[in-house]
Design a protein around this motif. Structure first.
Motif, mmCIF file in Angstrom:
data_model
loop_
_atom_site.group_PDB
_atom_site.id
_atom_site.type_symbol
_atom_site.label_atom_id
_atom_site.label_comp_id
_atom_site.label_asym_id
_atom_site.label_seq_id
_atom_site.Cartn_x
_atom_site.Cartn_y
_atom_site.Cartn_z
ATOM 1 N N ASN A 55 0.850 -1.179 0.000
ATOM 2 C CA ASN A 55 0.000 0.000 0.000
ATOM 3 C C ASN A 55 0.892 1.237 0.000
ATOM 4 O O ASN A 55 2.119 1.125 -0.060
ATOM 5 C CB ASN A 55 -0.988 -0.029 1.186
ATOM 6 N N GLY A 56 0.316 2.402 0.090
ATOM 7 C CA GLY A 56 1.081 3.649 0.017
ATOM 8 C C GLY A 56 1.996 3.916 1.188
ATOM 9 O O GLY A 56 2.796 4.854 1.145
ATOM 10 N N ARG A 57 1.908 3.101 2.237
ATOM 11 C CA ARG A 57 2.759 3.272 3.413
ATOM 12 C C ARG A 57 3.611 2.036 3.676
ATOM 13 O O ARG A 57 4.008 1.766 4.797
ATOM 14 C CB ARG A 57 1.905 3.600 4.632
ATOM 15 N N GLU A 58 3.907 1.288 2.632
ATOM 16 C CA GLU A 58 4.803 0.142 2.729
ATOM 17 C C GLU A 58 5.882 0.318 1.673
ATOM 18 O O GLU A 58 5.646 0.951 0.643
ATOM 19 C CB GLU A 58 4.045 -1.162 2.484
ATOM 20 N N ALA A 59 7.048 -0.228 1.940
ATOM 21 C CA ALA A 59 8.144 -0.058 0.982
ATOM 22 C C ALA A 59 9.176 -1.157 1.125
ATOM 23 O O ALA A 59 9.333 -1.758 2.190
ATOM 24 C CB ALA A 59 8.819 1.296 1.184
ATOM 25 N N LEU A 60 9.857 -1.371 0.045
ATOM 26 C CA LEU A 60 11.029 -2.225 -0.007
ATOM 27 C C LEU A 60 12.138 -1.322 -0.542
ATOM 28 O O LEU A 60 12.057 -0.841 -1.666
ATOM 29 C CB LEU A 60 10.765 -3.410 -0.944
ATOM 30 N N LEU A 61 13.116 -1.034 0.306
ATOM 31 C CA LEU A 61 14.232 -0.175 -0.073
ATOM 32 C C LEU A 61 15.442 -1.039 -0.392
ATOM 33 O O LEU A 61 15.645 -2.084 0.234
ATOM 34 C CB LEU A 61 14.585 0.793 1.059
ATOM 35 N N VAL A 62 16.251 -0.596 -1.345
ATOM 36 C CA VAL A 62 17.490 -1.305 -1.658
ATOM 37 C C VAL A 62 18.684 -0.384 -1.466
ATOM 38 O O VAL A 62 18.588 0.832 -1.662
ATOM 39 C CB VAL A 62 17.493 -1.887 -3.094
ATOM 40 N N LEU A 63 19.790 -0.982 -1.078
ATOM 41 C CA LEU A 63 21.065 -0.292 -0.915
ATOM 42 C C LEU A 63 21.976 -0.758 -2.032
ATOM 43 O O LEU A 63 22.229 -1.962 -2.168
ATOM 44 C CB LEU A 63 21.669 -0.614 0.449
ATOM 45 N N GLU A 64 22.443 0.187 -2.839
ATOM 46 C CA GLU A 64 23.326 -0.122 -3.967
ATOM 47 C C GLU A 64 24.714 0.432 -3.718
ATOM 48 O O GLU A 64 24.874 1.491 -3.109
ATOM 49 C CB GLU A 64 22.805 0.524 -5.254
ATOM 50 N N CYS A 93 4.146 -0.454 12.148
ATOM 51 C CA CYS A 93 4.668 -1.223 11.017
ATOM 52 C C CYS A 93 5.763 -2.160 11.491
ATOM 53 O O CYS A 93 6.327 -1.994 12.565
ATOM 54 C CB CYS A 93 5.211 -0.288 9.940
ATOM 55 N N GLU A 94 6.051 -3.131 10.651
ATOM 56 C CA GLU A 94 7.165 -4.051 10.884
ATOM 57 C C GLU A 94 8.336 -3.608 10.019
ATOM 58 O O GLU A 94 8.142 -3.173 8.879
ATOM 59 C CB GLU A 94 6.765 -5.474 10.533
ATOM 60 N N THR A 95 9.530 -3.705 10.557
ATOM 61 C CA THR A 95 10.736 -3.354 9.802
ATOM 62 C C THR A 95 11.694 -4.547 9.792
ATOM 63 O O THR A 95 11.702 -5.353 10.715
ATOM 64 C CB THR A 95 11.451 -2.139 10.419
ATOM 65 N N ALA A 96 12.484 -4.625 8.735
ATOM 66 C CA ALA A 96 13.493 -5.683 8.632
ATOM 67 C C ALA A 96 14.590 -5.229 7.676
ATOM 68 O O ALA A 96 14.337 -4.429 6.770
ATOM 69 C CB ALA A 96 12.863 -6.978 8.123
ATOM 70 N N VAL A 97 15.785 -5.744 7.882
ATOM 71 C CA VAL A 97 16.932 -5.462 7.018
ATOM 72 C C VAL A 97 17.636 -6.782 6.711
ATOM 73 O O VAL A 97 17.848 -7.605 7.610
ATOM 74 C CB VAL A 97 17.933 -4.490 7.698
ATOM 75 N N TYR A 98 17.981 -6.958 5.441
ATOM 76 C CA TYR A 98 18.748 -8.125 5.007
ATOM 77 C C TYR A 98 19.895 -7.654 4.121
ATOM 78 O O TYR A 98 19.694 -6.815 3.239
ATOM 79 C CB TYR A 98 17.867 -9.111 4.216
ATOM 80 N N LEU A 99 21.073 -8.186 4.365
ATOM 81 C CA LEU A 99 22.261 -7.871 3.568
ATOM 82 C C LEU A 99 22.813 -9.150 2.956
ATOM 83 O O LEU A 99 22.627 -10.240 3.499
ATOM 84 C CB LEU A 99 23.358 -7.256 4.432
ATOM 85 N N ARG A 100 23.553 -8.964 1.851
ATOM 86 C CA ARG A 100 24.327 -10.094 1.347
ATOM 87 C C ARG A 100 25.212 -10.565 2.488
ATOM 88 O O ARG A 100 25.794 -9.763 3.214
ATOM 89 C CB ARG A 100 25.217 -9.665 0.184
ATOM 90 N N GLY A 109 24.191 -2.171 7.019
ATOM 91 C CA GLY A 109 22.896 -2.375 7.659
ATOM 92 C C GLY A 109 22.444 -1.151 8.425
ATOM 93 O O GLY A 109 21.259 -0.818 8.443
ATOM 94 N N SER A 110 23.402 -0.450 9.040
ATOM 95 C CA SER A 110 23.065 0.771 9.781
ATOM 96 C C SER A 110 22.553 1.864 8.847
ATOM 97 O O SER A 110 21.603 2.572 9.175
ATOM 98 C CB SER A 110 24.283 1.271 10.561
ATOM 99 N N LEU A 111 23.184 1.995 7.699
ATOM 100 C CA LEU A 111 22.706 2.983 6.724
ATOM 101 C C LEU A 111 21.287 2.665 6.274
ATOM 102 O O LEU A 111 20.428 3.547 6.171
ATOM 103 C CB LEU A 111 23.639 3.023 5.515
#
Length: 179
Positions: A55-64, A93-100, A109-111
């Motif tokens: 929805n408009g308040r959910e997102a998947l962000l990527v770090l390049e 909301c729920e938050t999560a971070v995954y890295l290679r 991960g901090s960024l």
């Protein structure tokens, strides 16, 4: 805690073209069985389904990382997902971070976490929620650095590889967000 993103790094919203690398990163964690109760690998199509369903308040962000010469340059991703569809929880909301796996413990991960928290502010979330395996002390400590606090442990909530898993519930209250 504010982090400046070095010029060689960028954080942006994920697109369908990122789905394959997002799946790859997540599948590393699924295989390691140390940070998710998902047990079956995800496909790019499944990740595209996540993105399409937001929805408009959910997102998947990527770090390049632009220093990586070969595609894909995405080294991690973060999730902002509503806690539930019930409207009384609309500020949670729920938050999560995954890295290679090869990129952990380098500050990436901090960024990504800081970007997620800032986006949560933009989305007017007041309560951020994270679920972490109780045995994953590094992830618990990582979240504490951003102000998350432990609010409970769900005993034996998951079952993986013949044993029960406990999950630590953490929260961050954004007191500066007005509803």
């Amino acid at each position: 805690m504010v982090y400046d993103v070095p010029e060689v790094l960028s954080i942006r919203d994920a697109t369908n073209r990122d789905a394959s690398v997002i799946a790859h990163i997540y599948n590393e964690s699924i295989a390691a069985k140390d940070s998710t109760l998902d047990e079956e690998s995800k496909t790019a199509e499944e990740i595209q389904g996540w993105i399409a369903g937001f929805n408009g308040r959910e997102a998947l962000l990527v770090l390049e990382d632009s220093r990586l010469m070969n595609a894909p340059r995405v080294i991690g991703w973060g999730l902002i997902k509503r806690y539930t569809e019930r409207t009384g929880y609309r500020f949670c909301c729920e938050t999560a971070v995954y890295l290679r796996r090869s990129m952990v413990r380098r500050g990436y991960g901090s960024l990504l976490k800081q970007a997620i928290i800032e986006r949560c502010r933009q989305y007017k979330y007041h309560h951020l929620h994270a679920k972490i395996f109780t045995e994953n002390i590094a992830s618990i400590e990582y979240n504490k650095r951003f102000g998350y606090e432990i609010v409970g442990i769900q005993k034996e909530i998951g079952y993986q590889e013949g044993r029960w898993k406990d999950v630590t519930i953490m929260q961050l209250i954004l007191t500066d967000v007005e509803t």
